[in-house]
Design a protein around this motif. Structure first.
Motif, mmCIF file in Angstrom:
data_model
loop_
_atom_site.group_PDB
_atom_site.id
_atom_site.type_symbol
_atom_site.label_atom_id
_atom_site.label_comp_id
_atom_site.label_asym_id
_atom_site.label_seq_id
_atom_site.Cartn_x
_atom_site.Cartn_y
_atom_site.Cartn_z
ATOM 1 N N GLN A 298 51.122 43.385 50.332
ATOM 2 C CA GLN A 298 51.173 43.432 48.988
ATOM 3 C C GLN A 298 51.678 42.170 48.289
ATOM 4 O O GLN A 298 52.674 41.627 48.433
ATOM 5 C CB GLN A 298 51.821 44.643 48.269
ATOM 6 C CG GLN A 298 51.942 44.813 46.788
ATOM 7 C CD GLN A 298 50.625 44.949 46.608
ATOM 8 O OE1 GLN A 298 49.890 46.054 47.087
ATOM 9 N NE2 GLN A 298 49.952 44.351 45.395
ATOM 10 N N LEU B 184 52.921 40.283 45.245
ATOM 11 C CA LEU B 184 53.718 40.357 43.888
ATOM 12 C C LEU B 184 53.969 38.922 43.170
ATOM 13 O O LEU B 184 53.735 37.901 43.435
ATOM 14 C CB LEU B 184 55.335 40.661 44.214
ATOM 15 C CG LEU B 184 55.285 41.988 45.193
ATOM 16 C CD1 LEU B 184 56.627 41.925 45.886
ATOM 17 C CD2 LEU B 184 54.763 43.177 44.640
ATOM 18 N N LEU C 214 54.513 46.211 51.990
ATOM 19 C CA LEU C 214 54.615 47.661 51.120
ATOM 20 C C LEU C 214 54.330 48.836 51.925
ATOM 21 O O LEU C 214 53.341 48.811 52.745
ATOM 22 C CB LEU C 214 53.662 47.615 50.006
ATOM 23 C CG LEU C 214 53.892 48.766 49.243
ATOM 24 C CD1 LEU C 214 55.231 48.845 48.429
ATOM 25 C CD2 LEU C 214 52.719 48.938 48.322
ATOM 26 N N TYR D 90 53.302 44.213 40.720
ATOM 27 C CA TYR D 90 52.096 44.327 41.677
ATOM 28 C C TYR D 90 50.921 43.372 41.145
ATOM 29 O O TYR D 90 50.554 43.572 39.973
ATOM 30 C CB TYR D 90 51.648 45.744 41.973
ATOM 31 C CG TYR D 90 52.854 46.462 42.717
ATOM 32 C CD1 TYR D 90 53.215 46.289 43.797
ATOM 33 C CD2 TYR D 90 53.322 47.586 42.020
ATOM 34 C CE1 TYR D 90 54.143 47.044 44.410
ATOM 35 C CE2 TYR D 90 53.976 48.343 42.362
ATOM 36 C CZ TYR D 90 54.682 47.985 43.887
ATOM 37 O OH TYR D 90 55.520 48.877 44.158
ATOM 38 N N ASN E 271 47.299 47.935 41.679
ATOM 39 C CA ASN E 271 48.377 48.655 41.736
ATOM 40 C C ASN E 271 48.441 49.806 43.031
ATOM 41 O O ASN E 271 47.586 50.746 42.901
ATOM 42 C CB ASN E 271 48.554 49.332 40.313
ATOM 43 C CG ASN E 271 49.891 50.194 40.219
ATOM 44 O OD1 ASN E 271 50.595 50.786 41.154
ATOM 45 N ND2 ASN E 271 50.338 50.181 39.102
ATOM 46 N N ASP F 161 52.761 48.408 36.438
ATOM 47 C CA ASP F 161 52.637 47.754 37.815
ATOM 48 C C ASP F 161 54.048 46.870 38.145
ATOM 49 O O ASP F 161 54.147 46.198 38.898
ATOM 50 C CB ASP F 161 51.866 46.301 37.460
ATOM 51 C CG ASP F 161 50.319 46.730 37.280
ATOM 52 O OD1 ASP F 161 49.878 47.746 37.546
ATOM 53 O OD2 ASP F 161 49.668 46.060 36.246
ATOM 54 N N ALA G 179 57.076 46.418 40.464
ATOM 55 C CA ALA G 179 57.588 46.763 41.798
ATOM 56 C C ALA G 179 58.789 46.571 41.881
ATOM 57 O O ALA G 179 59.394 47.155 43.146
ATOM 58 C CB ALA G 179 56.663 45.335 42.599
#
Length: 222
Positions: free
Chosen positions: A114, A116, A139, A166, A170, A177, A179
């Motif tokens: 993921q 970020l 993730l 994120y 999402n 969003d 994280a």
């Protein structure tokens, strides 16, 4: 620095977190959920997994573990505490962080690399990153949707306490969003993705997560 990693019944990423601590250049100390002793550590990590089988709610039983009495007290004194995935859930259940983590909006477990954006580099866990840095971290969760009321979300935004967001979609329905977040003081951090799985090139996930395990040493020394 000596970094304690708590093992709860059902933890599955505790050894990964201890390995990441060692790769980051520090001593990893195994802590047990049933103990009332943090063994003089400088920081604490609550790892990912399914503590107590995720019964009731994720992290809802873990908050009552004897070791959490000590973690809450230490966090109140300013000790750096990082909750990863299930650890993030435990921090919310323990009221060290606001909000809650609920079932992913698509009702499926997600496991992926993921992307970020690191938005807060003023914590002991993120000072090694540049603000706005875009990183890719593993993730994996089924209940990773961060939720809070509008006032709490506005306060997190206004106080710069959103740690990471994120990018490129999402993955779990987290509000705004989000994280990861931090407490008001900045020493307690909750993050849904798993930086401990992105600390060495051998695993294929890269090393973008290593900064989480290198930042606190300089922060504590400072």
């Amino acid at each position: 620095m000596r970094v304690g990693v708590v093992t709860f019944p059902g933890s599955l990423d505790d050894e990964d977190a201890r390995r990441a601590v060692r790769i980051g250049g520090h001593e990893a100390v195994a802590l047990w959920h049933g103990d009332h002793d943090l063994q003089g550590v400088d920081a604490v990590i609550l790892p990912g997994g399914f503590s107590y089988g995720d019964y009731l709610r994720c992290g809802a039983i873990s908050r009552f573990a004897p070791v959490m009495t000590e973690v809450v007290a230490a966090a109140g004194r300013g000790m750096p505490v990082l909750g990863i995935c299930n650890g993030f859930q435990i921090l919310c259940e323990s009221h060290l962080l606001p909000g809650a983590l609920i079932r992913n909006d698509h009702r499926k477990f997600v496991c992926k690399d993921q992307k970020l954006r690191i938005e807060n580099t003023r914590t002991p866990w993120t000072s090694a990153y540049d603000e706005g840095a875009e990183v890719t971290i593993v993730l994996k969760n089924g209940e990773g949707g961060y939720v809070a009321d509008a006032d709490t979300l506005d306060r997190l935004e206004g106080e710069g306490r959103v740690l990471a967001r994120y990018l490129d979609g999402n993955p779990n329905g987290s509000m705004r969003d989000i994280a990861g977040i931090t407490n008001e003081r900045g020493n307690v951090v909750g993050l849904m993705p798993h930086p401990e799985h992105a600390v060495e090139a051998l695993t294929g996930a890269g090393t973008d997560g290593l900064g989480f395990f290198q930042s606190f040493g300089a922060a504590i020394a400072g």
